[in-house]
Design an enzyme around this catalytic site. Structure first.
Site, mmCIF file in Angstrom:
data_model
loop_
_atom_site.group_PDB
_atom_site.id
_atom_site.type_symbol
_atom_site.label_atom_id
_atom_site.label_comp_id
_atom_site.label_asym_id
_atom_site.label_seq_id
_atom_site.Cartn_x
_atom_site.Cartn_y
_atom_site.Cartn_z
ATOM 1 N N ASP A 137 0.815 -1.222 0.000
ATOM 2 C CA ASP A 137 0.000 0.000 0.000
ATOM 3 C C ASP A 137 0.843 1.265 0.000
ATOM 4 O O ASP A 137 0.663 2.155 0.850
ATOM 5 C CB ASP A 137 -0.943 0.014 1.205
ATOM 6 C CG ASP A 137 -1.793 -1.241 1.301
ATOM 7 O OD1 ASP A 137 -2.164 -1.776 0.248
ATOM 8 O OD2 ASP A 137 -2.086 -1.685 2.425
ATOM 9 N N GLU A 160 -10.933 0.975 -4.164
ATOM 10 C CA GLU A 160 -10.290 1.418 -2.922
ATOM 11 C C GLU A 160 -8.967 2.116 -3.213
ATOM 12 O O GLU A 160 -8.535 2.220 -4.360
ATOM 13 C CB GLU A 160 -10.061 0.225 -1.990
ATOM 14 C CG GLU A 160 -9.230 -0.878 -2.601
ATOM 15 C CD GLU A 160 -9.241 -2.169 -1.783
ATOM 16 O OE1 GLU A 160 -9.874 -2.204 -0.715
ATOM 17 O OE2 GLU A 160 -8.611 -3.146 -2.225
#
Length: 550
Positions: free
Chosen positions: A33, A205
């Site tokens: 991420d 997302e």
């Protein structure tokens, strides 16, 4: 003519000296991420850490290749802890920004207070205590600063909390006050489901808004953070929409490629776009390196690829379907002083002499009462009753496995007093997916034991044991893709095999589940009993040697 040739040679020499070669991943091992921001000539990057502590490493670079960890955002237990949380809970998907002299990190503390923002005047820290954002319902918040306005964009529930299918999510936005750190006005929905809800897209997302030219772009991941992962792009004339998707989405994915190709890179997505030192656009994103099918033990890692703007749209890696292990760019490499290598094959030793390396990880919080460092003895751990199979804070300090093929070793000084007392080297993926090579006693005699975690028994199984002498012992765990060897020695580098070719898939994300990668850990426990015993580790050595880089 001679002068012209000399001039051409000088030009060629200059161009070659100004070239930089990226090696993927740029951050090897469990660094998922990624989010990156540029401040002057510096780049700062952060990653998810879930229930490990300290949380959210901060890396600095001047060339997007050579990264040095300069600190951690969550480095004080007073900020938060993850006690009681499973390994793959905790901190999800941080995002870093800079605005008017202040650094901002937004993130999600899953299962608890939710989304928050912290700030710092210096990315090294100290970072503030979290300011919670109760109105921001969802995950993966990120900030966008547009002249005198700011916005917070995030993944949220389906409209009216009525999903049309599993994985149906939305992207939403609030205006944000960067001074009071509060949201303003009403929430607005930007994306419903994904780029085309008729196709039932899942898990939109990791959103980021940025501006390029006259357009505002919304970049987000889609498809879930596994083999169907992808990156999509939409744009608008306003930061708050309406956003129109690119008709040729996704702009990055590996899901349509042959899974049996040589040295595959898969599951690419969760990208953020950034301007490089040459003024061109680059994408930093997560992907994985499986050794077979969808089996990988190194977790989701941080990669880089070139971006081209085609008809007003940013396309990641446009000249190749496959993400490459290396890219070349025409700007100068800037190496970091005292920075450990993070890409390609590398080796290093962590000596425990003064303080802990910022890349080392604890489970859930950091309690300085159970460890100490002295140059003479190294890292000393108190044996605690807590084990790595619980949700507390055992005497465990780990470093990431960063290669498919690697070795980790340590020098251990420890003598057990009871059969429950154990200390040694662990390869750890989750509470029950681990192998533990440790010294203990059995029948009042010192032994070296090897255990494997067992979730069904809520314990661990003994799979090998031999008698050893008291005092110093060297331990080594060797990873060879899907096989692990466990070695020992009574003198440096004269390794003997205790047990070999053990199942490495047991340590993979596919088997263990969750979102993390494997760690080599120094671990001491009295296994539920009180103890005043201690174990000392002189150093931790790491050697990585992947075939793809040879």
């Amino acid at each position: 003519m001679r002068k012209l040739i000399l001039l051409l040679l000088c030009c060629v020499s200059y161009v070659l000296s100004a070239q930089i070669k990226f090696t993927n991943p740029i951050l090897s091992g469990f660094y998922p991420d990624p989010s990156v921001t540029k401040v002057g000539e510096n780049y700062y990057l952060v990653n998810s850490t879930f229930s490990y502590f300290p949380g959210i490493p901060v890396f600095q670079s001047k060339d997007l290749k050579n990264w040095k960890q300069i600190g951690n955002v969550i480095d004080r237990p007073s900020q938060m802890n993850f006690m009681g949380d499973g390994i793959s809970r905790g901190l999800f998907a941080p995002s870093i920004n800079f605005y008017k002299g202040l650094y901002y990190v937004t993130c999600t503390l899953i299962d608890r207070q939710g989304n928050f923002v912290v700030t710092a005047k210096n990315p090294v820290g100290p970072w503030s205590d979290p300011v919670w954002l109760p109105q921001v319902k969802g995950i993966d918040p990120s900030l966008f600063f547009d002249k005198e306005k700011a916005y917070i964009v995030y993944n949220s529930d389906a409209p009216d909390n009525k999903p049309l299918y599993s994985g149906h999510r939305t992207i939403r936005v609030y205006e944000f006050d960067p001074i009071s750190l509060k949201v303003l006005g009403e929430e607005k929905q930007l994306v419903n489901g994904g780029v085309d809800i008729r196709k039932k897209p899942v898990w939109i997302e990791g959103p980021h808004i940025f501006k390029h030219g006259d357009w505002y772009y919304l970049s987000a991941a889609e498809g879930g953070t596994s083999v169907n992962h992808s990156q999509v792009i939409l744009r608008s004339k306003s930061a708050t929409g309406p956003y129109i998707p690119y008709e040729k989405n996704p702009i990055l994915t590996q899901r349509d490629l042959d899974p049996d190709r040589k040295d595959p890179i898969t599951s690419a997505g969760h990208a953020e776009l950034i301007e490089g030192p040459d003024g061109k656009t680059y994408a930093v994103f997560l992907a994985v390196r499986p050794y077979e099918g969808d089996f990988y033990n190194t977790g989701r890692e941080t990669f880089i690829a070139l971006v081209k703007w085609i008809e007003g749209w940013p396309i990641i890696n446009p000249d190749s379907k496959e993400i490459k292990y290396s890219y070349v760019a025409n700007f100068k490499e800037v190496k970091q002083e005292d920075a450990r290598p993070q890409s390609g094959n590398f080796s290093y030793r962590i000596n425990f002499e003064t303080k802990l390396d910022p890349a080392l990880l604890f489970l859930r919080t950091q309690d300085t009462s159970w460890y100490k460092i002295k140059k003479s003895s190294g890292l000393t751990l108190n044996l605690l009753p807590e084990t790595c199979m619980g949700t507390g804070n055992p005497a465990f300090i780990g470093k990431r496995q960063q290669h498919l093929e690697c070795k980790a070793s340590t020098e251990l000084n420890f003598n057990a007093k009871t059969e429950t007392e154990k200390a040694g080297l662990i390869i750890f993926q989750s509470e029950y997916n681990f192998y533990y090579l440790c010294k203990s006693i059995s029948n009042k005699k010192p032994v070296l034991q090897l255990f494997k975690g067992n979730k069904e028994k809520n314990s661990m199984d003994l799979i090998a044991e031999i008698a050893v002498d008291t005092g110093k012992l060297y331990l080594q765990i060797e990873a060879k893709k899907d096989k692990y060897n466990f070695n020992y020695s009574i003198s440096p580098n004269k390794w003997k095999l205790l047990k070999g070719d053990l199942d490495g898939k047991y340590l993979s994300t596919k088997v263990a589940g969750g979102f993390v990668g494997s760690l080599f850990g120094l671990y001491a426990t009295s296994f539920g009993k009180q103890s005043n015993n201690k174990a000392s580790f002189k150093w931790l050595n790491y050697e990585g040697d992947d075939e793809a880089y040879r």
